[in-house]
Design a protein around this motif. Structure first.
Motif, PDB file in Angstrom:
ATOM      1  N   ALA A   1       0.868  -1.227  -0.152  1.00 11.16           N
ATOM      2  CA  ALA A   1      -0.068  -0.011  -0.032  1.00 11.16           C
ATOM      3  C   ALA A   1       0.833   1.334   0.004  1.00 11.16           C
ATOM      4  CB  ALA A   1      -1.020  -0.084   1.208  1.00 11.16           C
ATOM      5  N   ASP A   2       0.323   2.535  -0.056  1.00 13.70           N
ATOM      6  CA  ASP A   2       1.227   3.718   0.150  1.00 13.70           C
ATOM      7  C   ASP A   2       1.426   4.060   1.495  1.00 13.70           C
ATOM      8  OD1 ASP A   2       1.289   3.824  -2.679  1.00 13.70           O
ATOM      9  OD2 ASP A   2      -0.645   5.202  -2.664  1.00 13.70           O
ATOM     10  N   ALA A   3       2.491   4.613   1.889  1.00 15.22           N
ATOM     11  CA  ALA A   3       2.886   5.060   3.192  1.00 15.22           C
ATOM     12  C   ALA A   3       2.988   6.432   3.098  1.00 15.22           C
ATOM     13  CB  ALA A   3       4.360   4.463   3.632  1.00 15.22           C
ATOM     14  N   GLY A   4       2.317   7.018   4.061  1.00 13.54           N
ATOM     15  CA  GLY A   4       2.225   8.519   3.660  1.00 13.54           C
ATOM     16  C   GLY A   4       3.179   9.361   4.797  1.00 13.54           C
ATOM     17  N   PHE A   5       3.803  10.482   4.463  1.00  7.83           N
ATOM     18  CA  PHE A   5       4.592  11.319   5.211  1.00  7.83           C
ATOM     19  C   PHE A   5       4.444  12.838   5.076  1.00  7.83           C
ATOM     20  CE2 PHE A   5       6.723   7.393   4.083  1.00  7.83           C
ATOM     21  CZ  PHE A   5       7.225   6.897   5.460  1.00  7.83           C
ATOM     22  N   ALA A   6       4.501  13.665   6.032  1.00  3.60           N
ATOM     23  CA  ALA A   6       4.535  15.117   5.866  1.00  3.60           C
ATOM     24  C   ALA A   6       5.947  15.598   6.173  1.00  3.60           C
ATOM     25  CB  ALA A   6       3.495  15.497   6.926  1.00  3.60           C
ATOM     26  N   LEU A   7       6.388  16.460   5.285  1.00  4.15           N
ATOM     27  CA  LEU A   7       7.611  17.236   5.412  1.00  4.15           C
ATOM     28  C   LEU A   7       7.428  18.723   5.698  1.00  4.15           C
ATOM     29  CD1 LEU A   7       9.354  15.303   2.524  1.00  4.15           C
ATOM     30  CD2 LEU A   7       9.213  14.633   4.683  1.00  4.15           C
ATOM     31  N   LEU A   8       8.346  19.200   6.497  1.00  4.30           N
ATOM     32  CA  LEU A   8       8.130  20.620   6.920  1.00  4.30           C
ATOM     33  C   LEU A   8       9.726  20.919   7.459  1.00  4.30           C
ATOM     34  CD1 LEU A   8       6.650  23.067   6.893  1.00  4.30           C
ATOM     35  CD2 LEU A   8       5.974  22.799   9.363  1.00  4.30           C
ATOM     36  N   ARG A   9      10.242  22.043   6.714  1.00  2.00           N
ATOM     37  CA  ARG A   9      11.493  22.871   7.201  1.00  2.00           C
ATOM     38  C   ARG A   9      11.110  23.629   8.292  1.00  2.00           C
ATOM     39  NH1 ARG A   9      15.329  26.515   4.645  1.00  2.00           N
ATOM     40  NH2 ARG A   9      17.459  25.936   5.150  1.00  2.00           N
ATOM     41  N   VAL A  10      11.685  23.562   9.562  1.00  2.00           N
ATOM     42  CA  VAL A  10      11.545  24.576  10.461  1.00  2.00           C
ATOM     43  C   VAL A  10      12.713  25.181  11.003  1.00  2.00           C
ATOM     44  CG1 VAL A  10       9.209  23.772  10.961  1.00  2.00           C
ATOM     45  CG2 VAL A  10      11.241  22.967  12.214  1.00  2.00           C
ATOM     46  N   ASP A  11      12.838  26.259  11.692  1.00  2.00           N
ATOM     47  CA  ASP A  11      13.784  26.801  12.557  1.00  2.00           C
ATOM     48  C   ASP A  11      13.697  26.389  14.095  1.00  2.00           C
ATOM     49  OD1 ASP A  11      11.886  28.658  13.775  1.00  2.00           O
ATOM     50  OD2 ASP A  11      12.640  30.316  12.789  1.00  2.00           O
ATOM     51  N   ALA A  12      14.286  26.578  15.162  1.00  2.00           N
ATOM     52  CA  ALA A  12      14.340  26.254  16.508  1.00  2.00           C
ATOM     53  C   ALA A  12      13.165  26.740  16.958  1.00  2.00           C
ATOM     54  CB  ALA A  12      15.604  26.826  17.243  1.00  2.00           C
ATOM     55  N   GLN A  13      12.564  27.947  16.632  1.00  2.00           N
ATOM     56  CA  GLN A  13      11.241  28.417  17.035  1.00  2.00           C
ATOM     57  C   GLN A  13       9.874  27.569  16.561  1.00  2.00           C
ATOM     58  OE1 GLN A  13      13.899  30.562  16.528  1.00  2.00           O
ATOM     59  NE2 GLN A  13      14.735  30.351  18.588  1.00  2.00           N
TER      60      GLN A  13
ATOM     61  N   LEU B   1       9.500  22.471  -0.449  1.00  4.31           N
ATOM     62  CA  LEU B   1       9.020  22.635   0.840  1.00  4.31           C
ATOM     63  C   LEU B   1       8.663  24.165   1.181  1.00  4.31           C
ATOM     64  CD1 LEU B   1      11.341  20.145   3.087  1.00  4.31           C
ATOM     65  CD2 LEU B   1       9.106  19.768   1.741  1.00  4.31           C
ATOM     66  N   GLY B   2       7.289  24.203   1.418  1.00  3.23           N
ATOM     67  CA  GLY B   2       6.852  25.643   1.661  1.00  3.23           C
ATOM     68  C   GLY B   2       6.501  25.872   3.104  1.00  3.23           C
ATOM     69  N   SER B   3       5.399  26.759   3.449  1.00  6.11           N
ATOM     70  CA  SER B   3       5.087  27.209   4.677  1.00  6.11           C
ATOM     71  C   SER B   3       4.116  26.297   5.339  1.00  6.11           C
ATOM     72  CB  SER B   3       4.393  28.871   4.653  1.00  6.11           C
ATOM     73  OG  SER B   3       3.450  28.574   3.655  1.00  6.11           O
ATOM     74  N   GLU B   4       3.829  25.396   4.577  1.00  4.08           N
ATOM     75  CA  GLU B   4       2.702  24.133   5.236  1.00  4.08           C
ATOM     76  C   GLU B   4       3.371  22.974   5.099  1.00  4.08           C
ATOM     77  OE1 GLU B   4       0.230  24.772   7.001  1.00  4.08           O
ATOM     78  OE2 GLU B   4       0.187  27.006   6.874  1.00  4.08           O
ATOM     79  N   PRO B   5       2.860  21.929   5.928  1.00  4.56           N
ATOM     80  CA  PRO B   5       3.738  20.464   5.530  1.00  4.56           C
ATOM     81  C   PRO B   5       3.181  20.010   4.197  1.00  4.56           C
ATOM     82  CG  PRO B   5       2.642  20.556   7.531  1.00  4.56           C
ATOM     83  CD  PRO B   5       2.272  22.033   6.926  1.00  4.56           C
ATOM     84  N   VAL B   6       4.142  19.485   3.447  1.00  4.30           N
ATOM     85  CA  VAL B   6       4.069  18.833   2.133  1.00  4.30           C
ATOM     86  C   VAL B   6       3.736  17.213   2.276  1.00  4.30           C
ATOM     87  CG1 VAL B   6       5.254  18.221   0.061  1.00  4.30           C
ATOM     88  CG2 VAL B   6       5.475  20.605   0.919  1.00  4.30           C
ATOM     89  N   ASN B   7       2.727  16.582   1.892  1.00  2.00           N
ATOM     90  CA  ASN B   7       2.245  15.329   2.119  1.00  2.00           C
ATOM     91  C   ASN B   7       2.693  14.614   1.092  1.00  2.00           C
ATOM     92  OD1 ASN B   7       1.123  16.134   4.460  1.00  2.00           O
ATOM     93  ND2 ASN B   7      -0.979  15.930   3.662  1.00  2.00           N
ATOM     94  N   LEU B   8       3.343  13.249   1.270  1.00  2.00           N
ATOM     95  CA  LEU B   8       4.048  12.601   0.241  1.00  2.00           C
ATOM     96  C   LEU B   8       3.494  11.252   0.405  1.00  2.00           C
ATOM     97  CD1 LEU B   8       7.764  13.912   0.010  1.00  2.00           C
ATOM     98  CD2 LEU B   8       5.573  14.584  -1.544  1.00  2.00           C
ATOM     99  N   GLN B   9       3.331  10.324  -0.818  1.00  2.00           N
ATOM    100  CA  GLN B   9       3.074   8.873  -0.733  1.00  2.00           C
ATOM    101  C   GLN B   9       3.859   8.038  -1.208  1.00  2.00           C
ATOM    102  OE1 GLN B   9       0.290   7.723   0.899  1.00  2.00           O
ATOM    103  NE2 GLN B   9      -0.642   9.909   1.566  1.00  2.00           N
ATOM    104  N   PHE B  10       4.410   6.934  -0.777  1.00  2.00           N
ATOM    105  CA  PHE B  10       5.183   6.126  -1.327  1.00  2.00           C
ATOM    106  C   PHE B  10       4.786   4.462  -1.231  1.00  2.00           C
ATOM    107  CE2 PHE B  10       7.799   9.547   0.271  1.00  2.00           C
ATOM    108  CZ  PHE B  10       8.487   9.714  -0.743  1.00  2.00           C
ATOM    109  N   ALA B  11       4.786   3.967  -2.359  1.00  2.00           N
ATOM    110  CA  ALA B  11       4.251   2.520  -2.467  1.00  2.00           C
ATOM    111  C   ALA B  11       5.363   1.621  -1.729  1.00  2.00           C
ATOM    112  CB  ALA B  11       4.154   1.923  -3.802  1.00  2.00           C
ATOM    113  N   VAL B  12       5.113   0.933  -0.734  1.00  2.00           N
ATOM    114  CA  VAL B  12       5.868  -0.088  -0.144  1.00  2.00           C
ATOM    115  C   VAL B  12       5.401  -1.497  -0.043  1.00  2.00           C
ATOM    116  CG1 VAL B  12       6.945   1.666   1.224  1.00  2.00           C
ATOM    117  CG2 VAL B  12       4.842   0.699   2.012  1.00  2.00           C
TER     118      VAL B  12
END
Length: 206
Positions: free
Chosen positions: A80-92, A139-150
């Motif tokens: 099936a597809d495994a989903g992830f959310a990516l976001l680049r942030v600073d220490a705050q 990557l933007g100001s909101e989390p980016v969702n990705l799906q990968f077939a595993v």
């Protein structure tokens, strides 16, 4: 590592201030680390007063975070597809957009073998890693969702920040696992463990 940094006598007002150098391994770290500063004030004839201060040190002003869209302890579904959310942030925790983050899905293959030592048989395995796919993501100001077939097995998701060269990694499992804690010690792939979702039922409840 533990290291004694200073040993000073406090002035009459009881105040002391200075800058402390970080250990070499802390400066060279490629991952966030926790630094703990412990201080003891000794007085003649009295007990020492001890205080501790901890801080998390980042290897760069921004880091890429990975959040699985499934329960990590239970793992992703196989085939099936495994989903992830990516976001680049600073220490705050503020979003820091990035162009061209390098995302890779890496699968772990294990080759098991038996060994005989001191009259006892035991098993061991060797690992081989396969990069299933690689893509670039903005990557933007909101989390980016990705799906990968595993498929069934062990994986890790790697995301490289091209501006720093730092890599964020998230290991995960897809499908049934013999040590899956939520199924008990008697877990088997050919059995399903059932549990009631509440303490009581009425006629006709489903």
């Amino acid at each position: 590592s533990n290291e004694d940094l200073v040993d000073v006598v406090l002035p009459a007002d009881g105040r002391w201030q200075d800058s402390l150098a970080l250990p070499a391994e802390a400066i060279a770290a490629r991952t966030p680390i926790r630094a703990t500063l412990s201080a003891s004030v000794h007085e003649t004839g009295g007990r020492a007063v001890n205080r501790t201060l901890s801080r998390v040190l980042w290897p760069a002003p921004q880091l890429i975070g990975i959040r699985p869209l499934f329960t990590l302890a239970e793992g992703a579904d196989a085939n099936a597809d495994a989903g992830f959310a990516l976001l680049r942030v600073d220490a705050q925790g503020r979003a820091q957009p990035l162009k061209g983050a390098e995302v890779s899905l890496v699968r772990e293959h294990r080759n098991y073998h038996w060994t005989l030592q001191d009259g006892r048989w035991d098993y061991d395995f060797s690992r081989r890693y396969q990069t299933v796919l690689t893509r670039k993501v903005d990557l933007g100001s909101e989390p980016v969702n990705l799906q990968f077939a595993v498929e069934w097995g062990d994986y890790r998701l790697e995301v490289r920040d091209p501006s720093t060269g730092l890599v964020s990694r998230l290991p995960f499992h897809a499908g049934w696992s013999w040590n899956d804690g939520n199924r008990g010690l008697d877990a088997r792939p050919d059995k399903v463990k059932l549990a009631l979702d509440r303490t009581g039922y009425r006629a006709g409840d489903t």
